[in-house]
Design a protein around this motif. Structure first.
Motif, PDB file in Angstrom:
ATOM      1  N   ASN A 162       0.823  -1.212   0.000  1.00 34.19           N
ATOM      2  CA  ASN A 162       0.000   0.000   0.000  1.00 34.19           C
ATOM      3  C   ASN A 162       0.854   1.259   0.000  1.00 34.19           C
ATOM      4  O   ASN A 162       0.520   2.245  -0.660  1.00 34.19           O
ATOM      5  CB  ASN A 162      -0.923  -0.001   1.229  1.00 34.19           C
ATOM      6  CG  ASN A 162      -1.992  -1.060   1.135  1.00 34.19           C
ATOM      7  OD1 ASN A 162      -2.431  -1.407   0.050  1.00 34.19           O
ATOM      8  ND2 ASN A 162      -2.414  -1.584   2.267  1.00 34.19           N
ATOM      9  N   TRP A 163       1.979   1.238   0.735  1.00 36.30           N
ATOM     10  CA  TRP A 163       2.844   2.414   0.756  1.00 36.30           C
ATOM     11  C   TRP A 163       3.451   2.669  -0.617  1.00 36.30           C
ATOM     12  O   TRP A 163       3.595   3.824  -1.028  1.00 36.30           O
ATOM     13  CB  TRP A 163       3.939   2.248   1.803  1.00 36.30           C
ATOM     14  CG  TRP A 163       3.576   2.923   3.087  1.00 36.30           C
ATOM     15  CD1 TRP A 163       2.892   2.383   4.131  1.00 36.30           C
ATOM     16  CD2 TRP A 163       3.834   4.274   3.436  1.00 36.30           C
ATOM     17  NE1 TRP A 163       2.717   3.322   5.113  1.00 36.30           N
ATOM     18  CE2 TRP A 163       3.295   4.484   4.717  1.00 36.30           C
ATOM     19  CE3 TRP A 163       4.479   5.327   2.795  1.00 36.30           C
ATOM     20  CZ2 TRP A 163       3.372   5.711   5.370  1.00 36.30           C
ATOM     21  CZ3 TRP A 163       4.570   6.546   3.439  1.00 36.30           C
ATOM     22  CH2 TRP A 163       4.014   6.727   4.715  1.00 36.30           C
ATOM     23  N   ASN A 164       3.819   1.617  -1.308  1.00 35.27           N
ATOM     24  CA  ASN A 164       4.373   1.798  -2.648  1.00 35.27           C
ATOM     25  C   ASN A 164       3.305   2.242  -3.647  1.00 35.27           C
ATOM     26  O   ASN A 164       3.599   2.965  -4.601  1.00 35.27           O
ATOM     27  CB  ASN A 164       5.033   0.500  -3.123  1.00 35.27           C
ATOM     28  CG  ASN A 164       6.413   0.313  -2.516  1.00 35.27           C
ATOM     29  OD1 ASN A 164       7.378   0.945  -2.929  1.00 35.27           O
ATOM     30  ND2 ASN A 164       6.520  -0.555  -1.521  1.00 35.27           N
ATOM     31  N   LYS A 165       2.063   1.836  -3.420  1.00 33.02           N
ATOM     32  CA  LYS A 165       0.996   2.180  -4.353  1.00 33.02           C
ATOM     33  C   LYS A 165       0.451   3.585  -4.121  1.00 33.02           C
ATOM     34  O   LYS A 165       0.134   4.305  -5.064  1.00 33.02           O
ATOM     35  CB  LYS A 165      -0.136   1.159  -4.234  1.00 33.02           C
ATOM     36  CG  LYS A 165      -1.191   1.287  -5.314  1.00 33.02           C
ATOM     37  CD  LYS A 165      -2.181   0.124  -5.251  1.00 33.02           C
ATOM     38  CE  LYS A 165      -3.185   0.209  -6.381  1.00 33.02           C
ATOM     39  NZ  LYS A 165      -4.141  -0.933  -6.360  1.00 33.02           N
ATOM     40  N   TRP A 166       0.347   3.987  -2.842  1.00 32.15           N
ATOM     41  CA  TRP A 166      -0.214   5.304  -2.502  1.00 32.15           C
ATOM     42  C   TRP A 166       0.801   6.142  -1.727  1.00 32.15           C
ATOM     43  O   TRP A 166       0.491   6.761  -0.717  1.00 32.15           O
ATOM     44  CB  TRP A 166      -1.493   5.141  -1.689  1.00 32.15           C
ATOM     45  CG  TRP A 166      -2.623   4.599  -2.499  1.00 32.15           C
ATOM     46  CD1 TRP A 166      -3.309   5.232  -3.487  1.00 32.15           C
ATOM     47  CD2 TRP A 166      -3.200   3.293  -2.403  1.00 32.15           C
ATOM     48  NE1 TRP A 166      -4.283   4.418  -4.012  1.00 32.15           N
ATOM     49  CE2 TRP A 166      -4.242   3.215  -3.367  1.00 32.15           C
ATOM     50  CE3 TRP A 166      -2.941   2.181  -1.608  1.00 32.15           C
ATOM     51  CZ2 TRP A 166      -5.005   2.073  -3.545  1.00 32.15           C
ATOM     52  CZ3 TRP A 166      -3.710   1.036  -1.781  1.00 32.15           C
ATOM     53  CH2 TRP A 166      -4.725   0.990  -2.739  1.00 32.15           C
ATOM     54  N   THR A 167       2.024   6.170  -2.215  1.00 32.85           N
ATOM     55  CA  THR A 167       3.106   6.876  -1.533  1.00 32.85           C
ATOM     56  C   THR A 167       2.774   8.348  -1.319  1.00 32.85           C
ATOM     57  O   THR A 167       2.935   8.884  -0.226  1.00 32.85           O
ATOM     58  CB  THR A 167       4.409   6.767  -2.341  1.00 32.85           C
ATOM     59  OG1 THR A 167       4.755   5.393  -2.485  1.00 32.85           O
ATOM     60  CG2 THR A 167       5.541   7.501  -1.638  1.00 32.85           C
ATOM     61  N   SER A 168       2.316   9.009  -2.352  1.00 34.26           N
ATOM     62  CA  SER A 168       2.047  10.445  -2.267  1.00 34.26           C
ATOM     63  C   SER A 168       1.007  10.751  -1.201  1.00 34.26           C
ATOM     64  O   SER A 168       1.163  11.687  -0.407  1.00 34.26           O
ATOM     65  CB  SER A 168       1.579  10.963  -3.633  1.00 34.26           C
ATOM     66  OG  SER A 168       1.296  12.345  -3.561  1.00 34.26           O
ATOM     67  N   ASP A 169      -0.044   9.960  -1.160  1.00 36.60           N
ATOM     68  CA  ASP A 169      -1.129  10.197  -0.210  1.00 36.60           C
ATOM     69  C   ASP A 169      -0.654   9.998   1.227  1.00 36.60           C
ATOM     70  O   ASP A 169      -0.846  10.859   2.093  1.00 36.60           O
ATOM     71  CB  ASP A 169      -2.295   9.264  -0.521  1.00 36.60           C
ATOM     72  CG  ASP A 169      -3.452   9.467   0.436  1.00 36.60           C
ATOM     73  OD1 ASP A 169      -3.910  10.608   0.577  1.00 36.60           O
ATOM     74  OD2 ASP A 169      -3.905   8.478   1.049  1.00 36.60           O
ATOM     75  N   MET A 170       0.005   8.869   1.497  1.00 33.74           N
ATOM     76  CA  MET A 170       0.413   8.552   2.858  1.00 33.74           C
ATOM     77  C   MET A 170       1.541   9.459   3.347  1.00 33.74           C
ATOM     78  O   MET A 170       1.517   9.954   4.475  1.00 33.74           O
ATOM     79  CB  MET A 170       0.838   7.087   2.946  1.00 33.74           C
ATOM     80  CG  MET A 170      -0.304   6.107   2.769  1.00 33.74           C
ATOM     81  SD  MET A 170      -1.647   6.379   3.956  1.00 33.74           S
ATOM     82  CE  MET A 170      -0.803   6.084   5.501  1.00 33.74           C
ATOM     83  N   PHE A 171       2.530   9.670   2.501  1.00 34.17           N
ATOM     84  CA  PHE A 171       3.658  10.526   2.861  1.00 34.17           C
ATOM     85  C   PHE A 171       3.161  11.955   3.073  1.00 34.17           C
ATOM     86  O   PHE A 171       3.583  12.657   3.999  1.00 34.17           O
ATOM     87  CB  PHE A 171       4.708  10.466   1.761  1.00 34.17           C
ATOM     88  CG  PHE A 171       6.077  10.949   2.156  1.00 34.17           C
ATOM     89  CD1 PHE A 171       6.380  11.295   3.463  1.00 34.17           C
ATOM     90  CD2 PHE A 171       7.086  11.054   1.203  1.00 34.17           C
ATOM     91  CE1 PHE A 171       7.642  11.737   3.827  1.00 34.17           C
ATOM     92  CE2 PHE A 171       8.355  11.486   1.546  1.00 34.17           C
ATOM     93  CZ  PHE A 171       8.633  11.828   2.851  1.00 34.17           C
ATOM     94  N   GLY A 172       2.246  12.393   2.210  1.00 35.56           N
ATOM     95  CA  GLY A 172       1.711  13.741   2.327  1.00 35.56           C
ATOM     96  C   GLY A 172       0.967  13.962   3.632  1.00 35.56           C
ATOM     97  O   GLY A 172       1.132  14.992   4.299  1.00 35.56           O
ATOM     98  N   LYS A 173       0.146  12.993   4.030  1.00 35.93           N
ATOM     99  CA  LYS A 173      -0.591  13.131   5.286  1.00 35.93           C
ATOM    100  C   LYS A 173       0.362  13.197   6.479  1.00 35.93           C
ATOM    101  O   LYS A 173       0.129  13.935   7.437  1.00 35.93           O
ATOM    102  CB  LYS A 173      -1.556  11.952   5.457  1.00 35.93           C
ATOM    103  CG  LYS A 173      -2.804  12.039   4.597  1.00 35.93           C
ATOM    104  CD  LYS A 173      -3.753  10.911   4.928  1.00 35.93           C
ATOM    105  CE  LYS A 173      -5.036  11.035   4.122  1.00 35.93           C
ATOM    106  NZ  LYS A 173      -6.005   9.955   4.464  1.00 35.93           N
ATOM    107  N   HIS A 174       1.409  12.415   6.399  1.00 33.52           N
ATOM    108  CA  HIS A 174       2.353  12.360   7.506  1.00 33.52           C
ATOM    109  C   HIS A 174       3.053  13.710   7.712  1.00 33.52           C
ATOM    110  O   HIS A 174       3.127  14.222   8.838  1.00 33.52           O
ATOM    111  CB  HIS A 174       3.386  11.269   7.234  1.00 33.52           C
ATOM    112  CG  HIS A 174       4.362  11.063   8.341  1.00 33.52           C
ATOM    113  ND1 HIS A 174       4.006  10.524   9.557  1.00 33.52           N
ATOM    114  CD2 HIS A 174       5.688  11.340   8.429  1.00 33.52           C
ATOM    115  CE1 HIS A 174       5.067  10.464  10.339  1.00 33.52           C
ATOM    116  NE2 HIS A 174       6.100  10.955   9.678  1.00 33.52           N
TER     117      HIS A 174
END
Length: 293
Positions: free
Chosen positions: A158-170
């Motif tokens: 999931n992190w590799n697939k939605w990197t932008s979303d998860m990293f951005g929220k963090h």
């Protein structure tokens, strides 16, 4: 079957209708006992957070329960603050023209150049600028190495697939926290069942023997024992169940911690790291559910 609700605080009564509380208890916190649910509902009501929007979570593991605040909680509460301006959160790719510099007046690092072209290449970092009318912007910049463990852990797909979303929220959560003075502290609830020191002596009933046997002392959990139990529970939540998996996790995320000789301070720091991993995993799972709707 409906369960009786515990005595409610005024904050809970004002924030949630009885029917809504029933749904929250049965669907969001089904494993909570009365006191755990009361604290969860009170926290949600006091902060004005919506459990249905994944702003606050209830997680039960063994004899412990945890109330966790999601990244969405920070954005929700920032919107309510005077002077709110939506934050600017961006990914930095390897082919971007990107520079940061120290602002001599504010003594803060700021983005002074970010230009993109195509192909952009891989994501190598992220930043979020939290604005507020009447206040200087707050910028948080992170190298992707700071979250590298997310890409090799249990939730790596999931992190590799939605990197932008998860990293951005963090990174956005960190910026909003600084700009708006937000502070949500996760709560761990431990049942008060820690045994107290008890020394028992019993008499041997062998005929013609009146001597008492040596006292039998029950084991009492120390603070270090309790911390190790918490760590083991959190590791299992992340799917880390073998010594090999534990070694790989520690080598990547906490190489200076030796499980056999870790101090209480080191164990507390490891718990905080594990909590962050669990929060990100929980948030990602919620995002996946939204994508499937």
């Amino acid at each position: 079957m409906n369960r009786n609700l515990p005595t409610l605080t005024p904050e809970i009564t004002e924030a949630f209708q009885p029917a809504v509380l029933e749904v929250i208890r049965n669907s969001i916190a089904p494993t909570a006992n009365d006191q755990e649910f009361l604290l969860f509902a009170h926290k949600a009501a006091s902060y004005g957070l919506d459990p249905f929007k994944n702003e606050i979570f209830f997680i039960k593991y063994g004899s412990q329960a945890r109330i966790q605040f999601a990244a969405e909680a920070y954005l929700s509460k920032a919107r309510e603050q005077e002077g709110f301006i939506p934050p600017d959160t961006q990914m930095v790719h390897e082919n971007d023209e990107f520079k940061i510099a120290m602002n001599k007046e504010t003594k803060q690092m700021e983005v002074v150049q970010h230009e993109i072209g195509f192909p952009r290449g891989k994501i190598i970092g992220a930043y979020s600028v939290a604005y507020r009318d009447g206040y200087p912007p707050v910028t948080v910049i992170m190298d992707i190495d700071e979250v590298s463990h997310m890409f090799t852990g249990q939730n790596k797909d999931n992190w590799n697939k939605w990197t932008s979303d998860m990293f951005g929220k963090h990174v956005q959560q960190r910026a909003l926290k600084k700009q708006y003075g937000l502070s949500f502290e996760d709560v761990t609830i431990t049942q008060n069942d820690v045994p107290q020191p008890v020394t028992q002596a019993r008499k041997d009933i062998t005929p013609n023997q009146e001597q008492l046997e040596p006292p039998v002392e029950q084991h009492v959990l120390t603070r270090a024992d309790e911390l190790r139990e918490v760590i083991n529970t959190k590791l299992k939540q992340l799917g880390i169940k073998t010594k090999k998996a534990l070694k790989e996790y520690l080598d990547k995320n906490a190489p200076n911690i030796d499980p056999e000789t870790a101090t209480e301070a080191e164990m507390v720091g490891l718990i905080e790291l594990l909590d962050l991993n669990i929060e990100m995993l929980t948030t990602q799972t919620s995002n996946n559910d939204d994508l499937l709707e």
